[in-house]
Design a protein around this motif. Structure first.
Motif, PDB file in Angstrom:
ATOM      1  N   THR A 229     -78.063 -46.683  12.782  1.00 35.07           N
ATOM      2  CA  THR A 229     -78.838 -45.692  12.034  1.00 35.07           C
ATOM      3  C   THR A 229     -78.657 -44.351  12.732  1.00 35.07           C
ATOM      4  OG1 THR A 229     -80.839 -46.099  13.346  1.00 35.07           O
ATOM      5  CG2 THR A 229     -80.577 -47.381  11.311  1.00 35.07           C
ATOM      6  N   GLU A 230     -78.938 -43.287  12.036  1.00 31.07           N
ATOM      7  CA  GLU A 230     -78.853 -41.965  12.653  1.00 31.07           C
ATOM      8  C   GLU A 230     -79.879 -41.827  13.775  1.00 31.07           C
ATOM      9  OE1 GLU A 230     -76.837 -39.327  12.462  1.00 31.07           O
ATOM     10  OE2 GLU A 230     -75.528 -40.592  11.235  1.00 31.07           O
ATOM     11  N   ALA A 231     -81.021 -42.488  13.608  1.00 23.07           N
ATOM     12  CA  ALA A 231     -82.081 -42.384  14.615  1.00 23.07           C
ATOM     13  C   ALA A 231     -81.746 -43.177  15.877  1.00 23.07           C
ATOM     14  CB  ALA A 231     -83.404 -42.859  14.026  1.00 23.07           C
ATOM     15  N   GLY A 232     -81.280 -44.402  15.693  1.00 28.63           N
ATOM     16  CA  GLY A 232     -81.034 -45.268  16.846  1.00 28.63           C
ATOM     17  C   GLY A 232     -79.591 -45.365  17.265  1.00 28.63           C
ATOM     18  N   LYS A 233     -78.665 -44.819  16.446  1.00 28.49           N
ATOM     19  CA  LYS A 233     -77.225 -44.947  16.686  1.00 28.49           C
ATOM     20  C   LYS A 233     -76.841 -46.425  16.729  1.00 28.49           C
ATOM     21  CE  LYS A 233     -76.774 -40.543  16.641  1.00 28.49           C
ATOM     22  NZ  LYS A 233     -76.211 -39.890  15.437  1.00 28.49           N
ATOM     23  N   PHE A 234     -75.836 -46.759  17.500  1.00 26.78           N
ATOM     24  CA  PHE A 234     -75.302 -48.123  17.503  1.00 26.78           C
ATOM     25  C   PHE A 234     -76.122 -48.989  18.454  1.00 26.78           C
ATOM     26  CE2 PHE A 234     -72.069 -51.266  19.031  1.00 26.78           C
ATOM     27  CZ  PHE A 234     -71.911 -51.923  17.828  1.00 26.78           C
ATOM     28  N   GLN A 235     -76.674 -50.077  17.932  1.00 25.24           N
ATOM     29  CA  GLN A 235     -77.520 -50.963  18.727  1.00 25.24           C
ATOM     30  C   GLN A 235     -77.075 -52.412  18.547  1.00 25.24           C
ATOM     31  OE1 GLN A 235     -81.168 -49.352  16.785  1.00 25.24           O
ATOM     32  NE2 GLN A 235     -81.933 -49.047  18.862  1.00 25.24           N
ATOM     33  N   GLY A 240     -79.973 -64.257  22.316  1.00 28.43           N
ATOM     34  CA  GLY A 240     -81.077 -64.649  23.182  1.00 28.43           C
ATOM     35  C   GLY A 240     -82.302 -63.763  23.016  1.00 28.43           C
ATOM     36  N   ASP A 241     -82.084 -62.461  22.766  1.00 24.85           N
ATOM     37  CA  ASP A 241     -83.213 -61.561  22.552  1.00 24.85           C
ATOM     38  C   ASP A 241     -83.940 -61.882  21.252  1.00 24.85           C
ATOM     39  OD1 ASP A 241     -82.650 -60.250  24.902  1.00 24.85           O
ATOM     40  OD2 ASP A 241     -81.437 -58.699  23.952  1.00 24.85           O
ATOM     41  N   ILE A 242     -83.186 -62.351  20.258  1.00 25.60           N
ATOM     42  CA  ILE A 242     -83.827 -62.767  19.000  1.00 25.60           C
ATOM     43  C   ILE A 242     -84.720 -63.976  19.255  1.00 25.60           C
ATOM     44  CG2 ILE A 242     -83.428 -63.613  16.666  1.00 25.60           C
ATOM     45  CD1 ILE A 242     -80.815 -62.073  16.629  1.00 25.60           C
ATOM     46  N   ASP A 243     -84.226 -64.936  20.032  1.00 26.26           N
ATOM     47  CA  ASP A 243     -85.018 -66.121  20.358  1.00 26.26           C
ATOM     48  C   ASP A 243     -86.288 -65.747  21.116  1.00 26.26           C
ATOM     49  OD1 ASP A 243     -83.269 -67.951  19.171  1.00 26.26           O
ATOM     50  OD2 ASP A 243     -82.025 -68.058  20.967  1.00 26.26           O
ATOM     51  N   ASP A 244     -86.165 -64.757  22.024  1.00 28.40           N
ATOM     52  CA  ASP A 244     -87.310 -64.351  22.845  1.00 28.40           C
ATOM     53  C   ASP A 244     -88.240 -63.387  22.130  1.00 28.40           C
ATOM     54  OD1 ASP A 244     -86.162 -65.883  24.830  1.00 28.40           O
ATOM     55  OD2 ASP A 244     -85.173 -64.189  25.799  1.00 28.40           O
ATOM     56  N   GLY A 245     -87.851 -62.955  20.922  1.00 21.95           N
ATOM     57  CA  GLY A 245     -88.665 -61.970  20.219  1.00 21.95           C
ATOM     58  C   GLY A 245     -88.592 -60.597  20.841  1.00 21.95           C
ATOM     59  N   ASP A 246     -87.503 -60.337  21.588  1.00 24.91           N
ATOM     60  CA  ASP A 246     -87.375 -59.075  22.314  1.00 24.91           C
ATOM     61  C   ASP A 246     -86.214 -58.238  21.784  1.00 24.91           C
ATOM     62  OD1 ASP A 246     -88.178 -57.276  24.294  1.00 24.91           O
ATOM     63  OD2 ASP A 246     -86.691 -58.037  25.723  1.00 24.91           O
ATOM     64  N   ALA A 247     -85.789 -58.477  20.546  1.00 26.37           N
ATOM     65  CA  ALA A 247     -84.678 -57.726  19.968  1.00 26.37           C
ATOM     66  C   ALA A 247     -85.127 -56.291  19.674  1.00 26.37           C
ATOM     67  CB  ALA A 247     -84.183 -58.392  18.697  1.00 26.37           C
ATOM     68  N   LYS A 248     -84.383 -55.314  20.176  1.00 28.22           N
ATOM     69  CA  LYS A 248     -84.745 -53.910  20.022  1.00 28.22           C
ATOM     70  C   LYS A 248     -83.719 -53.201  19.139  1.00 28.22           C
ATOM     71  CE  LYS A 248     -87.231 -53.458  24.429  1.00 28.22           C
ATOM     72  NZ  LYS A 248     -87.238 -54.889  24.731  1.00 28.22           N
ATOM     73  N   PHE A 249     -84.173 -52.712  17.999  1.00 29.33           N
ATOM     74  CA  PHE A 249     -83.350 -51.915  17.102  1.00 29.33           C
ATOM     75  C   PHE A 249     -84.292 -51.210  16.132  1.00 29.33           C
ATOM     76  CE2 PHE A 249     -83.816 -56.176  15.447  1.00 29.33           C
ATOM     77  CZ  PHE A 249     -84.130 -55.999  14.105  1.00 29.33           C
ATOM     78  N   VAL A 250     -83.773 -50.210  15.457  1.00 28.60           N
ATOM     79  CA  VAL A 250     -84.580 -49.465  14.492  1.00 28.60           C
ATOM     80  C   VAL A 250     -84.870 -50.364  13.299  1.00 28.60           C
ATOM     81  CG1 VAL A 250     -84.616 -47.491  12.937  1.00 28.60           C
ATOM     82  CG2 VAL A 250     -83.696 -47.244  15.253  1.00 28.60           C
ATOM     83  N   LYS A 251     -86.140 -50.550  12.987  1.00 31.21           N
ATOM     84  CA  LYS A 251     -86.522 -51.485  11.926  1.00 31.21           C
ATOM     85  C   LYS A 251     -86.498 -50.852  10.536  1.00 31.21           C
ATOM     86  CE  LYS A 251     -87.562 -54.851  14.845  1.00 31.21           C
ATOM     87  NZ  LYS A 251     -87.462 -54.189  16.150  1.00 31.21           N
ATOM     88  N   THR A 252     -86.909 -49.599  10.412  1.00 34.64           N
ATOM     89  CA  THR A 252     -86.917 -48.931   9.110  1.00 34.64           C
ATOM     90  C   THR A 252     -86.147 -47.624   9.209  1.00 34.64           C
ATOM     91  OG1 THR A 252     -89.023 -47.837   9.622  1.00 34.64           O
ATOM     92  CG2 THR A 252     -89.120 -49.940   8.438  1.00 34.64           C
ATOM     93  N   ALA A 253     -85.389 -47.330   8.163  1.00 38.32           N
ATOM     94  CA  ALA A 253     -84.587 -46.106   8.141  1.00 38.32           C
ATOM     95  C   ALA A 253     -84.187 -45.812   6.706  1.00 38.32           C
ATOM     96  CB  ALA A 253     -83.343 -46.264   9.020  1.00 38.32           C
ATOM     97  N   SER A 254     -83.578 -44.664   6.506  1.00 40.33           N
ATOM     98  CA  SER A 254     -83.074 -44.291   5.180  1.00 40.33           C
ATOM     99  C   SER A 254     -81.553 -44.264   5.160  1.00 40.33           C
ATOM    100  CB  SER A 254     -83.627 -42.913   4.779  1.00 40.33           C
ATOM    101  OG  SER A 254     -83.249 -41.929   5.741  1.00 40.33           O
ATOM    102  N   ASP A 255     -80.939 -44.792   6.212  1.00 39.62           N
ATOM    103  CA  ASP A 255     -79.475 -44.816   6.293  1.00 39.62           C
ATOM    104  C   ASP A 255     -79.053 -45.970   7.187  1.00 39.62           C
ATOM    105  OD1 ASP A 255     -79.843 -44.017   8.998  1.00 39.62           O
ATOM    106  OD2 ASP A 255     -79.861 -41.922   8.398  1.00 39.62           O
ATOM    107  N   GLY A 256     -77.741 -46.083   7.384  1.00 36.64           N
ATOM    108  CA  GLY A 256     -77.212 -47.055   8.333  1.00 36.64           C
ATOM    109  C   GLY A 256     -76.700 -48.340   7.705  1.00 36.64           C
ATOM    110  N   TRP A 257     -76.433 -49.308   8.557  1.00 32.10           N
ATOM    111  CA  TRP A 257     -75.872 -50.580   8.134  1.00 32.10           C
ATOM    112  C   TRP A 257     -76.235 -51.674   9.136  1.00 32.10           C
ATOM    113  CZ3 TRP A 257     -72.891 -51.716  12.271  1.00 32.10           C
ATOM    114  CH2 TRP A 257     -72.241 -50.669  12.930  1.00 32.10           C
ATOM    115  N   VAL A 258     -76.002 -52.917   8.748  1.00 30.83           N
ATOM    116  CA  VAL A 258     -76.216 -54.071   9.617  1.00 30.83           C
ATOM    117  C   VAL A 258     -74.942 -54.896   9.617  1.00 30.83           C
ATOM    118  CG1 VAL A 258     -77.279 -55.324   7.690  1.00 30.83           C
ATOM    119  CG2 VAL A 258     -77.603 -56.157  10.041  1.00 30.83           C
TER     120      VAL A 258
END
Length: 548
Positions: A229-235, A240-258
């Protein structure tokens, strides 16, 4: 002990220990993801639910059971062959005609897989009462679809069961010469009430690498979800972070991709501009989903709407990725030396356009790097040549002060100062080459352009090891010649250690990508020529001359 030799020995020893540790880790048995009869159900698990910030009000999520198997239809273009399932219209299998499997070059590389080797699917659906999800069984058109000569695209239309007067058609468009697939939902509200809906687009994958990592050292490129996203750039997000509930990335935006990134290849949902919510979650049985939820404008009775997104599923070709979406080229993993590796690849790509062969491009870039560092190397080799000339005097000092180490060290430093010799000068070419060497390793490891790229003769894949170990042996011989040109260390033990280095590095290089060994061989040959010329000039110079 000669400080220059000591530092050089420590650098080589540290590199050897690190590479050996990596090799041990690489050859340990990989953990096997637990698979069970519920794997298919997990891959077709719960429909993502938008948060309150994106979708005020309650959203009804269907919970109809997923069938154990569904019919598929095949779509074939000039670049790929895809299988689309009636269940959800998911892309459950995707082969690339221009890329082959590493183990068997007669078979096309498989990206999306419905469980034959591992699980990797592209899924999408709608959220709302009675709307089709990735668990809904669509009606498939009859026959298979092949891009014919003179055609630019193939369109696949899948009809969902009508619910409450609402008709939904999933439209998938495959284009010639492209790895992009346009996915759209055409929604026609024939009911009596306004329809509120969301669309979701997700990628579901296990955590296993598609191919066994190649090379000595066990270096593995990133595997997992990535968001931009423009706000978070490339993340990047680790499983393992998903399993731990510790995944960090921009959750809401008006642009970007997954995206879902793996070695050499990537799949990514590229929604059009507009508000969306990103998510990443574990769906059980070693499977993970990452995607985006997009709101659909309210559809009045008798009205229609359309929501769409592009799906890129193909190789990480950097020049093309950058043109497809902002930041998409960042999925190419060059590690922590990207600042060197990225421009290095740009130069290699430019030379490839001139030569048409990546092997010759590597040779030319080696010559260019040698020319850039020529003054530094020349100063170093002059210092080493002078050390070689002073060899008899150093040996005399050893005989005079052999029992007094402090006195011998003092006299040696006085001699270096008088003759204006830097005893550490010989280390500079090695120290300068290490970052370039590591950066080129990442370029060969992470650039799909190098994958299965031939040079000549027996080298048919520059990203893989030399099948006959010819280049590593040549490299070891060139290192031995270089050692012979260097001044002999006064310490016999140190001299034996330095003479063993070519053998040690030859063994290590047996498992390195052949393109990397090619770089080192050419660099050694150029260094030998330069060092031999400078040593000849120093040793033949008359006392009192400018050269001397």
């Amino acid at each position: 002990m000669d400080q220059r030799r000591l530092i050089l020995f420590l650098v080589f020893s540290f590199a050897l220990v690190m590479l050996w540790d990596g090799w041990i880790k690489q050859n340990q048995p990989a953990p096997v993801a637990q698979q069970s009869a519920g794997t298919t159900a997990a891959a077709n698990g719960a429909v993502p639910t938008p948060s309150a910030s994106l979708a005020p009000g309650q959203v009804v999520v269907p919970s109809d059971p997923a069938p154990s198997a569904a019919a598929t239809v095949t779509v074939e273009t000039d670049l790929l062959r895809a299988e689309v399932s009636a269940q959800g219209g998911d892309v459950v299998r995707l082969e690339f005609k221009g890329h082959k499997q590493k183990e068997d070059h007669s078979k096309p590389f498989l990206l999306f897989d419905n469980g034959s080797a591992h699980t990797y699917l592209a899924q999408s659906g709608l959220i709302g009462g009675g709307l089709p999800t990735h668990k809904t069984v669509f009606t498939l058109p009859e026959g298979n679809f092949v891009l014919k000569a003179g055609e630019d695209r193939v369109v696949l239309r899948l009809e969902a069961p009508e619910q409450n007067g609402v008709r939904v058609t999933k439209v998938m468009t495959f284009a010639r010469g492209s790895y992009l697939i346009d996915v759209a939902y055409e929604i026609s509200n024939g009911g009596s009430e306004a329809l509120s809906a969301h669309a979701y687009f997700q990628l579901t994958r296990d955590s296993n690498p598609a191919e066994k990592p190649e090379g000595f050292g066990g270096v593995q490129t990133f595997i997992g979800p990535a968001f931009y996203t423009e706000a978070g750039k490339f993340q990047k997000v680790q499983f393992g972070d998903i399993d731990d509930g510790d995944a960090k990335f921009v959750k809401t935006a008006s642009d970007g991709w997954v995206a879902m990134v793996q070695h050499y290849f990537v799949s990514a949902w590229l929604p059009e501009q507009g508000e969306r919510e990103y998510f990443a979650r574990s769906v059980g049985n070693g499977l993970y989903s990452a995607g985006a939820i997009i709101p659909v404008s309210q559809i009045a009775p008798g009205a229609a709407a359309k929501v769409e997104s592009r799906l890129y599923a193909g190789p990480q070709e950097q020049d093309k990725l950058e043109a497809i979406a902002p930041g998409l080229d960042l999925v190419v993993d060059y590690g922590w030396l990207t600042v060197i590796a990225a421009p290095l690849f740009w130069v290699l790509a430019w030379l490839y356009k001139l030569t048409g062969n990546w092997g010759w491009a590597i040779i030319l870039v080696t010559v260019m790097l040698k020319a850039v560092f020529f003054p530094l190397s020349a100063a170093s080799y002059k210092s080493m040549a002078k050390m070689r000339v002073l060899g008899p005097r150093l040996q005399r000092m050893k005989e005079l002060y052999g029992n007094d180490k402090a006195k011998m060290q003092q006299e040696m430093m006085n001699l270096y100062r008088t003759e204006k010799i830097n005893p550490l000068g010989g280390c500079l070419p090695i120290l300068v080459q290490i970052p370039v060497f590591i950066a080129l390793y990442w370029v060969l490891l992470g650039s799909v352009e190098m994958r299965q790229a031939p040079w000549l003769g027996w080298i048919q894949d520059l990203s893989a090891k030399d099948p006959y170990f010819i280049l590593p042996v040549i490299m070891g011989v060139s290192m031995l010649v270089q050692m012979k040109l260097n001044p002999t260390p006064p310490d016999p033990i140190q001299a034996k250690v330095m003479m063993a280095m070519p053998i040690v590095f030859t063994f290590m290089f047996l498992w390195f990508p052949s393109g990397l060994v090619l770089y080192w061989v050419v660099n050694n040959i150029l260094s030998i020529a330069q060092q031999w010329q400078i040593t000849r000039m120093i040793e033949s110079a008359k006392p009192g001359s400018k050269t001397a």
